[in-house]
Structures are given as C-alpha cells and as structure tokens.
Write a protein that holds these residues in place. Structure first.
Motif, PDB file in Angstrom:
ATOM      1  N   ILE A 113       1.041  -0.943   0.008  1.00 31.66           N
ATOM      2  CA  ILE A 113       0.032   0.567   0.078  1.00 31.66           C
ATOM      3  C   ILE A 113       0.962   1.268   0.057  1.00 31.66           C
ATOM      4  O   ILE A 113       1.640   0.942   0.698  1.00 31.66           O
ATOM      5  N   ILE A 130      -6.678   1.282  -5.986  1.00 30.89           N
ATOM      6  CA  ILE A 130      -7.019   2.346  -4.953  1.00 30.89           C
ATOM      7  C   ILE A 130      -7.184   1.349  -3.558  1.00 30.89           C
ATOM      8  O   ILE A 130      -7.676   0.328  -3.457  1.00 30.89           O
ATOM      9  N   ALA A 131      -6.231   1.348  -3.002  1.00 30.46           N
ATOM     10  CA  ALA A 131      -7.240   1.069  -1.158  1.00 30.46           C
ATOM     11  C   ALA A 131      -7.902   2.658  -0.797  1.00 30.46           C
ATOM     12  O   ALA A 131      -6.809   3.455  -0.493  1.00 30.46           O
ATOM     13  N   PHE A 132      -9.424   2.624  -0.690  1.00 24.97           N
ATOM     14  CA  PHE A 132      -9.713   3.551   0.508  1.00 24.97           C
ATOM     15  C   PHE A 132      -8.966   3.544   2.133  1.00 24.97           C
ATOM     16  O   PHE A 132      -8.856   2.775   2.067  1.00 24.97           O
ATOM     17  N   GLN A 133      -8.768   4.896   2.564  1.00 21.57           N
ATOM     18  CA  GLN A 133      -8.430   5.046   3.843  1.00 21.57           C
ATOM     19  C   GLN A 133      -9.494   4.381   4.493  1.00 21.57           C
ATOM     20  O   GLN A 133     -10.798   4.741   4.721  1.00 21.57           O
ATOM     21  N   ARG A 134      -9.493   3.110   5.579  1.00 21.41           N
ATOM     22  CA  ARG A 134     -10.924   2.938   6.149  1.00 21.41           C
ATOM     23  C   ARG A 134     -10.958   3.869   7.637  1.00 21.41           C
ATOM     24  O   ARG A 134     -12.219   3.868   7.938  1.00 21.41           O
ATOM     25  N   ARG A 135      -9.726   4.500   7.760  1.00 21.66           N
ATOM     26  CA  ARG A 135     -10.178   5.190   9.219  1.00 21.66           C
ATOM     27  C   ARG A 135      -9.872   6.877   9.179  1.00 21.66           C
ATOM     28  O   ARG A 135      -9.824   7.297   8.054  1.00 21.66           O
ATOM     29  N   LEU A 136     -11.381   6.967   9.013  1.00 19.24           N
ATOM     30  CA  LEU A 136     -11.706   8.480   8.833  1.00 19.24           C
ATOM     31  C   LEU A 136     -10.867   9.546   9.260  1.00 19.24           C
ATOM     32  O   LEU A 136     -10.253  10.666   8.842  1.00 19.24           O
ATOM     33  N   GLN A 188       1.197  -4.365   4.388  1.00 19.01           N
ATOM     34  CA  GLN A 188      -0.744  -4.513   4.277  1.00 19.01           C
ATOM     35  C   GLN A 188      -0.544  -5.124   5.307  1.00 19.01           C
ATOM     36  O   GLN A 188      -1.386  -4.485   6.148  1.00 19.01           O
ATOM     37  N   VAL A 190       0.655  -3.794   8.105  1.00 25.23           N
ATOM     38  CA  VAL A 190       1.127  -1.958   9.160  1.00 25.23           C
ATOM     39  C   VAL A 190      -0.197  -1.954   9.959  1.00 25.23           C
ATOM     40  O   VAL A 190      -0.859  -1.130   8.446  1.00 25.23           O
ATOM     41  N   ASP A 191      -0.578  -1.796  10.903  1.00 24.65           N
ATOM     42  CA  ASP A 191      -0.908  -0.864  11.207  1.00 24.65           C
ATOM     43  C   ASP A 191      -1.176   1.302  10.787  1.00 24.65           C
ATOM     44  O   ASP A 191      -0.134   1.267  11.570  1.00 24.65           O
ATOM     45  N   PHE A 192      -2.133   1.534  10.366  1.00 24.14           N
ATOM     46  CA  PHE A 192      -1.622   2.966  10.139  1.00 24.14           C
ATOM     47  C   PHE A 192      -2.445   3.971  11.166  1.00 24.14           C
ATOM     48  O   PHE A 192      -4.122   3.480  10.313  1.00 24.14           O
ATOM     49  N   THR A 216       2.185   0.310  13.123  1.00 25.21           N
ATOM     50  CA  THR A 216       1.754  -0.861  14.942  1.00 25.21           C
ATOM     51  C   THR A 216       2.120  -1.266  13.888  1.00 25.21           C
ATOM     52  O   THR A 216       2.023  -2.104  12.621  1.00 25.21           O
TER      53      THR A 216
END
Lengths: 265, 361
Positions: A113, A130-136, A188, A190-192, A216
């Motif tokens: 990503i 594309i990867a949509f950001q899941r976290r607002l 993928q 890694v937590d963003f 993380t």
C-alpha cells in the motif's frame, strides 16, 4: 500469472533513475511520462488501464482506468516489451528529487500500500489499484488523504518519493510515530492510524501539526524525509515571482548583492 | 486433514501470514488450524502449537482491514495476520475465538466505528447538500430576496451604476445629439417623470430596430426605428411610460442583484469564480431581460401613469396592435423577451374598459 522477473540497476544519488533489463519477451509497465530512454528492440505500447491481465472486458478496463484516475495516475499505462532476441534496457526517471526503491511484492505477501502518485514502474503483471483509507481520522489528518495506491502481484515494483527514503522493519506490536505526510508505503500487515500530539502547547507551537501518524508492526514501512509538497511550499515561499521574498543569503551588500551575483532575470 | 481425536476441528486451515517467531521481518506464509485448546501454525519454519489462552486479537487497518492474533513467545512476540474477507469472517465467527474478551471488544469497537461512520457520512452529506439547498431556496425565492436587497441600495448608487453601464455602451450606440425626435422623446418623457425621485435622461439612438430600453437610475434609450413605427405621440408616450416604470420599479437593479446572487452562489457551489462580477454585470445590463411578471407590471404601471399624466392610454394599447401586425414571424427586439403583444394588449384593454368612461384629455 507469473510475473516477469526483471534485473535492474539504480543510478544517481538524489535525482535517480532506474534501468530495467528485459530478457527477450519480458515486459515492464511504466508510469506515463516516466520513461527516460530505451534501447533498440524495445517496443512501446500504450494500454488503457494498468496492463495487468486480471481485468477482463471493457468494464474491467474502465474500472481499472477510473481507479488510476482517482490515484492521480494517468489513464493509460505504457508497456515496454522486449521484442528483440537479446537483453535490452529501458530506463525510468524519478520526477523530482528523491529516491527510487525496489520492492519485491512476493516478499511482502503480494500487496503493497503506497502513497498515491508514488508508483514509478513495475514488472508486467503487477496490478495497480486503490485502497480507501478505512479510518476517517487517518484520511483527514494522516497526510496521505483518503485514497492510497495498492499494488498487487508477486513481481518487482519501483516506488519513488521525496528526499531520502528509509525502509524500516517493525516487530509485532512495535510502534513508530511519524510526521504526517512522511509515510510512503507500508506492508499490508502494518496498522496505520493517527494520534493527537498530546499537549495543546505542542499542538500549537511544536510545528509538527496536531497529529502524528502511528505505524504499528509487524511489517515493513517506507518513510520519506521530504514530501514533495513540503519542498514545493518552501520553494514558493522563496520564489519572488510567487510573491515570496528572496533573502540576502547573508550578503553584506544585502539587496545590492542581488545586482552583482548574476542570477537576475 | 488432521485427526479429530481431541475434539478439534476438521476444518480446512486458514491462510495467514506469520510475523516474528524467527520469520523474516516481512513475514511469511502460514496455515492456521484450530484445535480445542490451541491453534496450530504451520509455516516453512515448521509447526508450532499455541495455547488459546495466551492469544490476543486485534484489528489491523492499513487502508485494508485485517485481523491479527498475537502471542508472546520466547524470542519476542509473534503475530498471525489474515486479510482475505472470507478468512476474517471465519476467524470472527470461530467458536473458540468468540469467547475471547478482545473479540468482544473488537466487535464493540466495530459497532462504534460503524456508528461514527454513519455520523460522518451524514455530516459530509449535509456539507455537500447545504449549498444545493441554499441554491434551491434562492432560486425559489429569488425575486423576493433580490427585491429586498435592491430596496436597500440607495437611488444615487443605482444612478451611478446606470451611468457606468451607459458609458460603456455609449460608443456602440449612434446617439442623436439633436433633432425633432429627440425633442419629442424628451418632452414626453419629462411630462411622464415630473415628480419622480429618479433623474431621467432620454436618448435617441439611430437604429432601425424597433427597440427601447431603460438602464437602472433613469437612462432611457429609444431607437429611431421605434419612433418611426409609432403613429402618434400617445403611442410613443405609451412605450416611454412602460420604460419609465422599469426604472421606477427598479427592475434592472433587481434583475442584476438576482443575477449576481445566483452567480455568487454558483461560484460558491462550484468554487469557480469565473470572470469578474462587475464585468459580468455590465454585460448583463447591456442585454437586459426582464421577467414576464416585470413586463406586465411595467405595462400596468405605465398605463396608470399615462392616465394620471393626461395621456390617452389607448395609444399604448394601439401600439401593441401595431406591433402585433409588424411582428409577423420575427418579433422586433423590443418584444423578443416580452410576453406576446396580444396578451399584453388584452391585459391593457381590460384596464381600459375598467376606466370607461375615458377621462378624456
């Protein structure tokens, strides 16, 4: 589909280009406009979409092209294939000062990503999505926007970003706080997320903004030291034509120095 | 597959990626199988069995959402990650993992984030919808709002605006400096506008088109073509009275305010300020178009003014008859934006009948 295996060589220090060696019949895809040179025997072909064979039919192609539009890439991808009997080379240049890094998708489990616009070139068969950001919060304040690019496949991709690029491996649970905007790419796994800087005083006066990006582990992340937007802001702030103020660079002559130093227009 | 002796499962293993536990930093492929009290992790490095009791669960979000199971081993912590939606669903619903407190928390946070997302989408929707609603409200009540705003603009300001626009148009108009028709128009106009708060200026432009127009603040221009088309001073007075009413009722200013408002809203809506507003205003006034309602209003007001000033209002009515005949296939410019002559003539005729017996002269 097995990826084409390509050999490569990266030249330059801060304004790099990558030379990819293609065996007969092999092909590479490049971002439109990134090609710098190619040897005889390499044929250039422009296709709608990203040139990976996953997208069948017209609709799939349109969808792929639409995705590319959203990530700020061109609608078309250029495929460079070697039609000659021997090895041939094609080079792709980075569009601004920074580093080019090779990433083996297979090593990462098949998915990378990355920041939109950072894709430079890849072996044929890599699909760009594309990867949509899941976290607002990350979408709003993470510095990379809501849309990131997703590269899938098991071949080699070349990613480019500004300044110095650093790959960092994070152990499970290991956390890195990063200035927003400096995240180039991540595995993928890694937590963003984002984190408020914590103190109002820091938020206002530290100059780091209100949020950090937190990464993380486990997995590998790539960071850039100088996002191009930051460089552009500095240049505009300094450019007299854009209303900036050129400073005397410490010359005793001050404004007069400008008359003598020869870079007047 | 594995035996089911200890009450374990005969399910197909779940494909996952293993990190830590001596794997490369970017992890490696692994297979995950559940047993009654432990999970079996099979990777290139061998097989390890992890008691369920030491497992932790967490959600991993890096644009894509995944699920992670981690535990502490001798060489540091290890983690197993799953990203395919089918595998995530299998993990989530697995009877052994359902018991875990973290899973419950994950579910709760998922519900929470879903609620947040709904709120966010609603806010975003409102944000997007607001300009649309404002635009619709403005379109709906445009005339009333524009009228209210125009009412607050002082007459002097309106006259200044009219003069500016006229100065721009002046070069393209062949204005007559003298002549009988100019004198006639002026004397009729002065009679019609004697006690007005506006300071009127009447001009005659040499142009065969049957046309006349009024600018805000009291500048009225009549084309020679129109003067020739009238058969009596009363008819000409009718046209002038009509134009004077446009000024008195401030139709030009209201139209302008409406246009500017819409344009401003459009700019706010699309973020495209396209062209300077002032420049647009001049263009707009140069080719003024009034609404049907404004035209009929000006007709009625003009008619009353004619009667009050001692003109024969039949002149106005007759002129529409003349126009109707002259119109044929292509109506003259003066009528192009107006309601049909016949319609207006009828409206005026009704007014005329209401007046009978005629006041005479």
């Amino acid at each position: 589909m097995p990826m084409d295996i390509v050999d490569y060589e990266i030249f330059g220090d801060d304004m790099q280009y990558v030379e990819v060696e293609l065996d007969p019949g092999e092909a590479a895809i490049g971002e439109a406009g990134a090609m710098m040179m190619m040897q005889d025997g390499i044929e250039m072909d422009t296709v709608f979409g990203d040139g990976s064979t996953q997208q069948g039919g017209l609709f799939g192609k349109l969808l792929g092209a639409g995705k590319r539009l959203v990530t700020g890439e061109s609608l078309f991808t250029t495929i460079f294939h070697n039609e000659s009997a021997g090895k041939r080379r094609v080079a792709f240049a980075a569009p601004y000062p920074g580093k080019i890094i090779p990433v083996h998708l297979a090593e990462l489990g098949g998915t990378l990503i990355c920041q939109k616009d950072s894709f430079l070139c890849a072996a044929r068969g890599v699909s760009l999505g594309i990867a949509f950001q899941r976290r607002l919060g990350v979408g709003l304040f993470g510095g990379e926007g809501f849309i990131m690019q997703r590269l899938d496949g098991d071949g080699l991709v070349f990613v480019h970003a500004g300044g110095t690029l650093m790959a960092r491996d994070l152990a499970p649970g290991e956390r890195l706080r990063v200035d927003t905007g400096c995240v180039v790419a991540l595995q993928q796994s890694v937590d963003f997320d984002i984190q408020y800087v914590g103190k109002l005083k820091s938020a206002l006066f530290s100059g780091e903004g209100l949020f950090f990006a937190t990464l993380t582990g486990p997995g590998r992340v790539w960071l850039q030291s100088l996002p191009i937007s930051r460089l552009a802001n500095r240049i505009i702030a300094m450019a007299p034509a854009a209303g900036g103020r050129s400073r005397g660079e410490g010359s005793l002559l001050g404004g007069l120095g400008g008359l003598l130093d020869g870079d007047n227009n | 597959m594995a035996t089911t002796t200890s009450g374990g499962s005969a399910e197909a293993p779940i494909a996952a990626r293993l990190f830590g536990c001596g794997t490369p930093p970017t992890g490696e492929e692994a297979q995950l199988t559940f047993w009654s009290s432990q999970v079996e992790v099979r990777s290139a490095r061998g097989v390890q069995r992890v008691p369920l009791a030491i497992l932790r669960a967490r959600e991993v979000v890096s644009a894509e959402a995944g699920l992670e199971l981690s535990w502490d081993a001798r060489g540091g912590s290890c983690a197993l990650q799953v990203f395919s939606p089918a595998a995530i669903a299998r993990l989530r619903s697995h009877p052994l993992l359902r018991e875990m407190a973290q899973m419950a928390r994950l579910r709760a946070s998922r519900m929470r984030s879903r609620a947040w997302r709904t709120v966010a989408v609603a806010l975003l929707g409102l944000f997007v919808l607001l300009p649309v609603l404002a635009l619709l409200a403005f379109l709906w009540q445009a005339d009333r709002i524009a009228g209210a705003i125009a009412g607050r603009i002082p007459v002097a300001r309106e006259q200044q605006l009219g003069r500016q626009v006229f100065a721009r148009m002046r070069d393209s108009l062949k204005l007559q400096e003298q002549g009988e028709s100019l004198l006639l128009v002026r004397s009729l106009g002065e009679r019609l506008t004697r006690e007005s708060r506006f300071r009127y200026e009447f001009h005659v432009a040499a142009d065969p088109a049957i046309n006349a127009f009024a600018l805000p603040g009291g500048i009225i221009v009549v084309h020679t073509g129109l003067i020739e088309a009238t058969r009596s001073p009363d008819e000409l007075a009718g046209v002038l009275a009509h134009e004077v009413q446009h000024v008195e009722l401030r139709h030009g200013l209201k139209g302008l305010v409406k246009q500017l408002g819409l344009r401003g809203l459009w700019a706010a809506f699309t973020g495209d300020a396209g062209g300077t507003l002032a420049g647009e205003a001049a263009v707009q006034l140069g080719s003024l178009r009034f609404s049907r309602a404004a035209e009929l209003q000006a007709d009625a007001g003009g008619f009353d003014a004619l009667v009050a000033r001692g003109f024969d209002p039949r002149g106005m009515v007759d002129f529409f008859g003349t126009m109707e005949k002259a119109a044929g296939a292509t109506p003259p410019p003066w009528l192009s934006s107006h309601p049909t002559s016949a319609e207006r003539q009828q409206a005026l005729q009704a007014r005329l009948e209401g007046l009978e017996p005629a006041p005479g002269r």
